[in-house]
Each structure stands twice: as structure tokens, then as C-alpha cells.
Design a protein around this motif. Structure first.
Motif, mmCIF file in Angstrom:
data_model
loop_
_atom_site.group_PDB
_atom_site.id
_atom_site.type_symbol
_atom_site.label_atom_id
_atom_site.label_comp_id
_atom_site.label_asym_id
_atom_site.label_seq_id
_atom_site.Cartn_x
_atom_site.Cartn_y
_atom_site.Cartn_z
ATOM 1 N N LEU A 1 0.820 -1.224 0.000
ATOM 2 C CA LEU A 1 0.000 0.000 0.000
ATOM 3 C C LEU A 1 0.846 1.263 0.000
ATOM 4 O O LEU A 1 0.400 2.304 -0.462
ATOM 5 N N SER A 2 2.053 1.163 0.532
ATOM 6 C CA SER A 2 2.858 2.393 0.587
ATOM 7 C C SER A 2 3.748 2.574 -0.644
ATOM 8 O O SER A 2 4.510 3.538 -0.709
ATOM 9 N N ALA A 3 3.635 1.675 -1.626
ATOM 10 C CA ALA A 3 4.434 1.843 -2.848
ATOM 11 C C ALA A 3 3.855 2.978 -3.687
ATOM 12 O O ALA A 3 2.700 2.919 -4.106
ATOM 13 N N PRO A 4 4.616 4.047 -3.917
ATOM 14 C CA PRO A 4 4.062 5.207 -4.623
ATOM 15 C C PRO A 4 3.575 4.891 -6.044
ATOM 16 O O PRO A 4 2.614 5.499 -6.512
ATOM 17 N N GLN A 5 4.211 3.914 -6.718
ATOM 18 C CA GLN A 5 3.835 3.645 -8.124
ATOM 19 C C GLN A 5 2.401 3.134 -8.240
ATOM 20 O O GLN A 5 1.800 3.232 -9.301
ATOM 21 N N ILE A 6 1.866 2.525 -7.171
ATOM 22 C CA ILE A 6 0.517 1.965 -7.312
ATOM 23 C C ILE A 6 -0.518 2.694 -6.453
ATOM 24 O O ILE A 6 -1.591 2.164 -6.180
ATOM 25 N N LEU A 7 -0.163 3.909 -6.075
ATOM 26 C CA LEU A 7 -1.082 4.690 -5.235
ATOM 27 C C LEU A 7 -2.469 4.839 -5.853
ATOM 28 O O LEU A 7 -3.476 4.662 -5.182
ATOM 29 N N GLY A 8 -2.527 5.147 -7.150
ATOM 30 C CA GLY A 8 -3.831 5.375 -7.766
ATOM 31 C C GLY A 8 -4.383 4.155 -8.491
ATOM 32 O O GLY A 8 -5.380 4.249 -9.191
ATOM 33 N N VAL A 9 -3.723 3.015 -8.313
ATOM 34 C CA VAL A 9 -4.119 1.819 -9.069
ATOM 35 C C VAL A 9 -5.185 1.042 -8.279
ATOM 36 O O VAL A 9 -5.036 0.854 -7.068
ATOM 37 N N PRO A 10 -6.268 0.584 -8.955
ATOM 38 C CA PRO A 10 -7.286 -0.198 -8.234
ATOM 39 C C PRO A 10 -6.656 -1.418 -7.553
ATOM 40 O O PRO A 10 -5.872 -2.142 -8.177
ATOM 41 N N LEU A 11 -6.995 -1.584 -6.289
ATOM 42 C CA LEU A 11 -6.389 -2.674 -5.518
ATOM 43 C C LEU A 11 -7.488 -3.422 -4.765
ATOM 44 O O LEU A 11 -8.316 -2.809 -4.102
ATOM 45 N N LEU A 12 -7.492 -4.717 -4.925
ATOM 46 C CA LEU A 12 -8.520 -5.544 -4.286
ATOM 47 C C LEU A 12 -7.855 -6.509 -3.307
ATOM 48 O O LEU A 12 -6.873 -7.174 -3.641
#
Ligand SMILES: Nc1nc2c(ncn2[C@@H]2O[C@H](COP(=O)(O)OP(=O)(O)OP(=O)(O)O)[C@@H](O)[C@H]2O)c(=O)[nH]1
Ligand SMILES: [Mg+2]
Length: 221
Positions: free
Chosen positions: A118-129
Motif C-alpha cells: 500500500l505504501s508503494a508510490p507507483q501503485i497509489l492510484g491503481v485499483p487494488l482488491l
């Protein structure tokens, strides 16, 4: 004329491709999930659970949906392999984090790793389930219990960080809380296939919406 019509047809039937990574601790059931997705969505059945061993590296699978192709990357979850996950972050459009809802002893290890994802900046705006797997097992925690367990774990982490070292330095803790509150959690049984279609439906909708949001963002600049 033929070329014009062919080009038009290709344009109209063009399918957009999205990459989805499946991550989580070793033994969570990621490969079992990917193989079940293949069975449900392709003409070639995926491997049966008894043929699946620990993943060293990655497995891939592609499914074709209306107007969309989902390309899955199932990454090995063993401790020594987790440090390659971040190489996939930049190019992914969706993240599925699988937790073994049956293995209570490894839940906090699972949350520790989830927290770093969750704290990885590259996937901040990526949908995560967040997917609570092994719901077929009578010992499995329910979706609600899994959510509470993660919230409790996170609360304890913040409290102990306040006493010891600083946690979330440079990061807005309120933002993280918001993300947790809006986190989608789904229960599945990768072995039996229960809930797997709901996961794919969620991805299908969310990757497209998030692409639209990104386009809007570009237009607004
Ligand atoms: N009861 C139950 N067992 C499951 C389920 N999904 C996976 N398993 C079992 O969990 C074990 C690990 O499954 P894998 O799919 O190999 O796990 P993985 O997350 O890919 O593990 P790594 O490749 O090591 O990262 C196997 O024994 C599976 O049969 C499920 O839905 N229910
Ligand atoms: Mg695997």
C-alpha cells in the motif's frame, strides 16, 4: 475502400489490454486463483490444484472480455522473491492482494507485506482488491473478520510506532486511513471457484474506470 473498412473494423473491435498483478504471501493461493480464472474464462482449462507447486518467478494468463483483455501476472510470494514485485508496479493497471484467511498464524506477516504494498508510490492510484481466499475452509475468517483484523493490526502498528520509531513519516496517516476505509475486500475459494467471477468483474470495471479517470486528469492539466 477495403483497407478503409478493414481499418474501421479493426478500430471498432480493438480490445484494450490491462495488466493485473496477483501478489500475497507464499501459500495464499495466488496460482490456484489464476488457474481457476483460466478455467472459467478460456478454452484451455488451468492446472488442477494438485499440479500446482510454489511459484519461483511468475506465471501468466490472459483472458478476453468484451472490449478488454486482462493480462494476469501471478508473482511468487516466498520471502526471497517478494523483492521483485516492485518491478511490475509501474506497468500494472490493477492489483489483487491474496490473503490466506485460514492461516491465522501468518495473518500479521500478511498485513506487514500488504502494508508495504500500500505504501508503494507507483501503485497509489491503481485499483487494488484484497481477496480473502480459502473461504471453503471451516477455519477461515470471513470477509468482515479479515477487514477487522487488518484494521486492528494497522491501529496497533500506529500506536506502537507512536511509542517507538515514527511510522508513516512523510506520509499522511489520514490518507492511509481513508484508503483502508474504502478498501474493497472479497471472499473467494480459489479451489472451488466461488467468488472468482466477482473478482474478475470487479477488475473489469475498475481498470476501465481508472483509465478514464487518468485521461480526465491529463485533460485537466
Ligand atoms: N482450502 C483451500 N486451499 C487452497 C485454496 N487455494 C489454494 N489452496 C491451497 O493452498 C496451497 C498454496 O496454493 P498456491 O496457489 O500454490 O499458493 P501461491 O500463493 O501461489 O504460493 P506461492 O507460489 O508460493 O507464492 C495449495 O495447497 C493449494 O491447494 C482454497 O481456495 N481453499
Ligand atoms: Mg504460486
Amino acid at each position: 475502400m477495403y483497407h478503409l473498412l478493414k481499418g474501421l473494423h479493426e478500430h471498432l473491435t480493438r480490445k484494450e489490454e490491462f495488466s493485473v498483478i496477483i501478489i500475497g504471501l507464499d501459500g495464499a493461493g495466488k496460482t490456484t486463483l489464476l488457474e481457476k480464472i483460466k478455467t472459467l474464462y478460456t478454452d484451455t482449462p488451468g492446472l488442477s490444484p494438485d499440479k500446482i507447486g510454489p511459484t519461483v518467478g511468475q506465471n501468466t494468463g490472459k483472458i478476453v472480455l468484451p472490449s478488454t483483455i486482462l493480462q494476469f501476472w501471478d508473482l511468487g510470494g516466498q520471502r526471497g522473491i517478494r523483492n521483485i514485485w516492485h518491478r511490475y508496479y509501474d506497468d500494472c493497471h490493477g492489483v489483487v492482494y491474496v490473503i490466506d484467511a485460514e492461516d491465522r498464524e501468518r495473518l500479521s506477516e500478511g498485513w506487514e507485506v500488504f502494508d508495504s504494498v500500500l505504501s508503494a508510490p507507483q501503485i497509489l492510484g491503481v485499483p487494488l482488491l484484497l481477496v480473502a481466499n480459502k473461504q471453503d475452509s471451516p477455519n477461515s475468517l470471513s470477509v468482515e473478520e479479515i477487514r477487522h483484523d487488518y484494521e486492528d493490526w494497522h491501529q496497533r502498528k500506529i500506536e506502537s510506532a507512536r511509542r517507538n520509531v515514527r511510522y508513516g513519516e512523510g506520509e499522511d496517516v489520514a490518507t492511509r486511513r481513508e484508503r483502508i476505509a474504502s478498501l474493497d475486500v472479497m471472499g473467494i475459494s480459489a479451489i472451488e471457484g466461488t467468488g472468482v467471477r466477482a473478482v474478475v468483474d470487479w477488475l473489469f470495471i475498475r481498470v476501465q474506470n481508472s483509465r478514464r479517470e487518468a485521461h480526465k486528469g491529463v485533460g485537466n492539466v
